[in-house]
Design a protein around this motif. Structure first.
Motif, PDB file in Angstrom:
ATOM      1  N   GLY A   1      -6.837  -1.936  -4.211  1.00  0.00           N
ATOM      2  CA  GLY A   1      -6.935  -2.771  -2.954  1.00  0.00           C
ATOM      3  C   GLY A   1      -6.161  -3.964  -3.155  1.00  0.00           C
TER       4      GLY A   1
ATOM      5  N   VAL B   1      -4.796   1.954   6.246  1.00  0.00           N
ATOM      6  CA  VAL B   1      -5.498   1.120   5.124  1.00  0.00           C
ATOM      7  C   VAL B   1      -6.719   0.992   5.543  1.00  0.00           C
ATOM      8  CG1 VAL B   1      -5.615  -0.846   3.916  1.00  0.00           C
ATOM      9  CG2 VAL B   1      -3.129  -0.030   4.123  1.00  0.00           C
TER      10      VAL B   1
ATOM     11  N   ALA C   1       0.913  -1.152   0.000  1.00  0.00           N
ATOM     12  CA  ALA C   1      -0.027   0.022  -0.196  1.00  0.00           C
ATOM     13  C   ALA C   1       0.744   1.166  -0.124  1.00  0.00           C
ATOM     14  CB  ALA C   1      -1.016  -0.118   1.202  1.00  0.00           C
TER      15      ALA C   1
ATOM     16  N   VAL D   1      -4.875   2.003  -2.621  1.00  0.00           N
ATOM     17  CA  VAL D   1      -5.830   1.141  -1.907  1.00  0.00           C
ATOM     18  C   VAL D   1      -7.221   1.639  -2.326  1.00  0.00           C
ATOM     19  CG1 VAL D   1      -6.608   1.117   0.456  1.00  0.00           C
ATOM     20  CG2 VAL D   1      -4.085   1.206   0.002  1.00  0.00           C
TER      21      VAL D   1
END
Length: 213
Positions: A127, A203, A117, A123
């Motif tokens: 993802g 995240v 990430a 993200v």
């Protein structure tokens, strides 16, 4: 202008944009869009995405039978594997883009989540990115491997091959694919440097804020 005509034009516009910016080369890469009647439009085989003709795109019915247009991409099964598992998928983009493909060749990546990430937008738009094991092009087992991941991931990376990304629109799939490619580029640029990736809490916060699955 009908929805299908708009979709044909958009596929050709996006294909030309990807080709002109070097995100796909030769006749590699393919795009598809789900139509309102449940059928699909798909880019044909052996045609550069920089030279697509709206009238010659492959047109499928809701059962996946070719109705008109040129012969479809040989990788049509990748698209159908995504659509079959994702009711929200309105488009799929598959590229052999240089940086994402380079990452797919690295030996010591996490097959459950290939890229770290590095940015919030990665993200948000991509993802988690699982690695699909290598299969020869056209191997039916590749379709099964993608299908096994598609319900949980809208983006996957094919080992020694490239990314497959589904989106809620063609623009959404395009932007996610480009974000993936840029993150892969950053990842390769930062090799042998200590990384300050987003923390698990950061995240998780993004996933809560933007209702990400």
């Amino acid at each position: 202008m009908s929805d299908e005509t708009r979709a044909r034009d958009e596929i050709c516009r996006v294909g030309a944009s990807l080709f002109d910016r070097g995100l796909t080369a030769g006749s590699s890469g393919n795009i598809s869009v789900r139509l309102e009647d449940g059928g699909w439009l798909m880019t044909p085989t052996d045609v550069s995405m920089g030279a697509l003709d709206p009238a010659r795109l492959s047109r499928f019915d809701a059962k996946g039978c070719l109705l008109s247009g040129d012969a479809p991409t040989k990788e049509a099964f990748l698209h159908f594997s995504m659509y079959g598992e994702r009711a929200d998928a309105a488009a799929v983009v598959h590229l052999h883009s240089s940086h994402a493909t380079a990452v797919s060749i690295l030996r010591d990546v996490d097959p459950q989540d290939v890229l770290p990430a590095l940015t919030a937008y990665y993200v948000m738009r991509v993802g988690r990115l699982p690695l699909v094991p290598y299969f020869a092009p056209g191997d039916p087992d590749l379709a099964h491997a993608v299908k096994a991941l598609a319900s949980r991931h809208h983006a996957v990376l094919l080992a020694n091959h490239g990314p497959v990304v589904a989106g809620t629109s063609l623009a959404n799939a395009q932007h996610a694919t480009e974000e993936l490619e840029e993150t892969a580029k950053l990842f390769l640029m930062l090799q042998n440097h200590a990384l300050r990736t987003l923390t698990p809490d950061q995240v998780a916060d993004l996933r809560r804020r933007f209702n990400l699955t």
